[in-house]
Write a protein that holds these residues in place. Structure first.
Motif, PDB file in Angstrom:
ATOM      1  N   SER A  53       4.143 -52.006   5.663  1.00 46.21           N
ATOM      2  CA  SER A  53       3.121 -51.337   4.863  1.00 46.21           C
ATOM      3  C   SER A  53       1.943 -50.872   5.713  1.00 46.21           C
ATOM      4  O   SER A  53       1.516 -49.720   5.621  1.00 46.21           O
ATOM      5  N   VAL A  54       1.416 -51.758   6.544  1.00 45.13           N
ATOM      6  CA  VAL A  54       0.216 -51.395   7.309  1.00 45.13           C
ATOM      7  C   VAL A  54       0.523 -50.396   8.427  1.00 45.13           C
ATOM      8  O   VAL A  54      -0.395 -49.735   8.929  1.00 45.13           O
ATOM      9  N   LEU A  55       1.800 -50.263   8.808  1.00 41.90           N
ATOM     10  CA  LEU A  55       2.165 -49.312   9.860  1.00 41.90           C
ATOM     11  C   LEU A  55       2.657 -47.981   9.301  1.00 41.90           C
ATOM     12  O   LEU A  55       3.063 -47.109  10.063  1.00 41.90           O
ATOM     13  N   SER A  56       2.610 -47.838   7.971  1.00 43.57           N
ATOM     14  CA  SER A  56       3.107 -46.613   7.347  1.00 43.57           C
ATOM     15  C   SER A  56       2.038 -46.011   6.440  1.00 43.57           C
ATOM     16  O   SER A  56       0.929 -46.542   6.310  1.00 43.57           O
ATOM     17  N   THR A  57       2.381 -44.909   5.791  1.00 43.77           N
ATOM     18  CA  THR A  57       1.465 -44.235   4.877  1.00 43.77           C
ATOM     19  C   THR A  57       2.223 -43.827   3.609  1.00 43.77           C
ATOM     20  O   THR A  57       3.455 -43.904   3.555  1.00 43.77           O
ATOM     21  N   GLY A  58       1.463 -43.379   2.608  1.00 41.53           N
ATOM     22  CA  GLY A  58       2.071 -42.820   1.409  1.00 41.53           C
ATOM     23  C   GLY A  58       2.893 -43.814   0.616  1.00 41.53           C
ATOM     24  O   GLY A  58       2.610 -45.026   0.608  1.00 41.53           O
ATOM     25  N   PRO A  59       3.937 -43.339  -0.062  1.00 39.85           N
ATOM     26  CA  PRO A  59       4.753 -44.206  -0.927  1.00 39.85           C
ATOM     27  C   PRO A  59       5.369 -45.402  -0.206  1.00 39.85           C
ATOM     28  O   PRO A  59       5.487 -46.479  -0.784  1.00 39.85           O
ATOM     29  N   LEU A  60       5.761 -45.220   1.065  1.00 38.03           N
ATOM     30  CA  LEU A  60       6.347 -46.348   1.795  1.00 38.03           C
ATOM     31  C   LEU A  60       5.325 -47.464   1.957  1.00 38.03           C
ATOM     32  O   LEU A  60       5.650 -48.649   1.777  1.00 38.03           O
ATOM     33  N   ALA A  61       4.092 -47.106   2.286  1.00 40.95           N
ATOM     34  CA  ALA A  61       3.033 -48.112   2.420  1.00 40.95           C
ATOM     35  C   ALA A  61       2.787 -48.821   1.094  1.00 40.95           C
ATOM     36  O   ALA A  61       2.569 -50.036   1.055  1.00 40.95           O
ATOM     37  N   MET A  62       2.828 -48.076   0.006  1.00 37.09           N
ATOM     38  CA  MET A  62       2.575 -48.664  -1.311  1.00 37.09           C
ATOM     39  C   MET A  62       3.713 -49.593  -1.736  1.00 37.09           C
ATOM     40  O   MET A  62       3.483 -50.768  -2.070  1.00 37.09           O
TER      41      MET A  62
END
Length: 423
Positions: A327-336
């Motif tokens: 989560s902390v290394l990604s953005t958008g829906p994947l992070a959520m």
């Protein structure tokens, strides 16, 4: 050293001299209401934090005083609650818990009228004191209310109804409370927020708690007497057991990590690099976090009857670590979605840690329950540290704290739960 075969608290003494196996189905069914309300009340904090943060223009650390007061009650009241339950019994402890929690709920009305943050915190402390009594009486009661070998599955199943409460609470809280927040966070907007939005929900909660306490008062619950343990020395206390003490640390880590994440989902999803959601929209998503715990607990009740509980605990802890890192290394829906999925990993943790920690404690079980509930203060300490890290650096960097919490739980599941008396 190889881990011994799993066992939990000794079977309760038979209720009658004829040796007939008592039936606990009706008692366990009634306790699902208790666990639902505990989850519902606790999870509303995830809605209160962004709401009061906006009203009083608080920093992350200041807003987490809500968790500090609520879960701090476990630190101050856990052991006294355990002693009280020893004195008045499981049913008496649950009755007292409902009444005190109702009083705390009613205090939200004058707190909102006075528009005072310290008053809100005081009301939360009283409310939490009632929840502490419910936890101290309810968890060990479920653990000893039936065969010892099925205690983890039994407590996990009742905890699933706790998760049902945590799933419903964000949806209702977002609709009734967060919908009153303005999109712009300015001092003028904060002054215009109607603080009465919290009055009716908490008045309703208090009324429901009183109704439940009245029904519980007339309900006949089985009385539990622990069988005598010939190996139990008079001088031993609950904290002399190594696996209990390490289990208390695991409860501290679990509650701290779970609450730190749950309390900041709204703020996290509001970030532009994540989802840029409104408070109301983000509040709706919190239900997926706690809903995952509910689904996982229903499934866990089955798995715990098939797998070694410590090993399953370790597997879930690893899953939580990986999901937070993704989560902390990604953005958008994947992070959520990766962060929300941590709720699924949390699902079996409390019940499994609790039953592993009280394994073989017999007449010390109530005292041990008080100690374990003191450890729930992790829900106050870890989120506060989380807020301090977020204020000093960024919200994303603060997620290193839950990662450390889940790493310890991984070790406890593999090695730390092995019973051995401390010196």
């Amino acid at each position: 050293m190889a881990a011994p075969a799993f066992s939990t608290v000794p079977p309760p003494a038979p209720a009658d001299a004829g040796g007939a196996q008592p039936r606990y189905t009706s008692a366990l069914s009634s306790l699902t209401v208790l666990f639902f309300m505990m989850g519902f009340i606790t999870c509303l904090n995830d809605i209160l934090i962004p709401y009061l943060k906006a009203i009083f223009s608080l920093s992350y650390a200041q807003a987490n005083l809500i968790n500090l007061c609520f879960f701090g009650a476990y630190f101050f009241m856990g052991i006294p609650a355990g002693l009280l339950v020893q004195r008045i019994g499981y049913k008496g402890g649950m009755l007292a818990g409902f009444v005190v929690a109702a009083l705390g709920s009613f205090l939200f009305y004058p707190a909102a009228d006075s528009r005072s943050y310290p008053f809100f915190l005081a009301a939360l402390f009283v409310l939490a004191t009632g929840v502490v009594l419910l936890q101290v009486a309810g968890n060990p009661y479920v653990a000893v209310l039936g065969p010892a070998q099925s205690a983890p599955a039994r407590l996990t199943l009742t905890q699933a109804f706790n998760s049902l409460g945590t799933t419903v609470a964000p949806l209702l809280g977002a609709a009734l409370i967060l919908s009153n927040l303005p999109d712009l966070e300015t001092p003028a907007a904060a002054q215009a927020i109607d603080v009465r939005a919290v009055q009716m929900p908490y008045l309703a909660i208090g009324a429901v708690l009183l109704v439940i306490s009245g029904l519980l008062a007339v309900l006949k619950l089985p009385r539990i007497q622990h069988a005598a343990d010939p190996a139990d020395h008079a001088g031993r206390r609950a904290w002399h057991f190594r696996h209990l003490v390490l289990g208390a640390v695991a409860i501290f880590a679990y509650v701290g990590g779970e609450v730190a994440i749950g309390s900041h989902i709204v703020s996290y999803l509001h970030l532009p690099e994540v989802m840029s959601m409104s408070p109301k929209g983000a509040g709706d998503q919190v239900a997926f976090y706690w809903g995952g715990a509910m689904v996982g607990r229903f499934a866990g009740a089955y798995l715990l009857g098939k797998m070694n509980p410590g090993r399953l605990l370790a597997i879930n802890a690893v899953g939580a670590v990986l999901l937070v890192i993704v989560s902390v290394l990604s953005t958008g829906p994947l992070a959520m979605w990766s962060l929300l999925a941590v709720g699924l990993m949390n699902s079996i943790m409390f019940a499994t840690i609790f039953t592993l920690a009280v394994a073989g404690l017999g007449r010390h079980t109530e005292q041990a329950s008080g100690l374990l509930n003191v450890a729930i203060v992790g829900g106050a300490v870890v989120p506060m540290l989380f807020g301090l890290v977020a204020d000093a650096s960024s919200l994303r960097w603060a997620f290193v704290l839950p990662v450390l919490c889940y790493a310890y739980i991984f070790w406890y599941g593999l090695r730390g739960h092995v019973p051995a008396q401390t010196t």
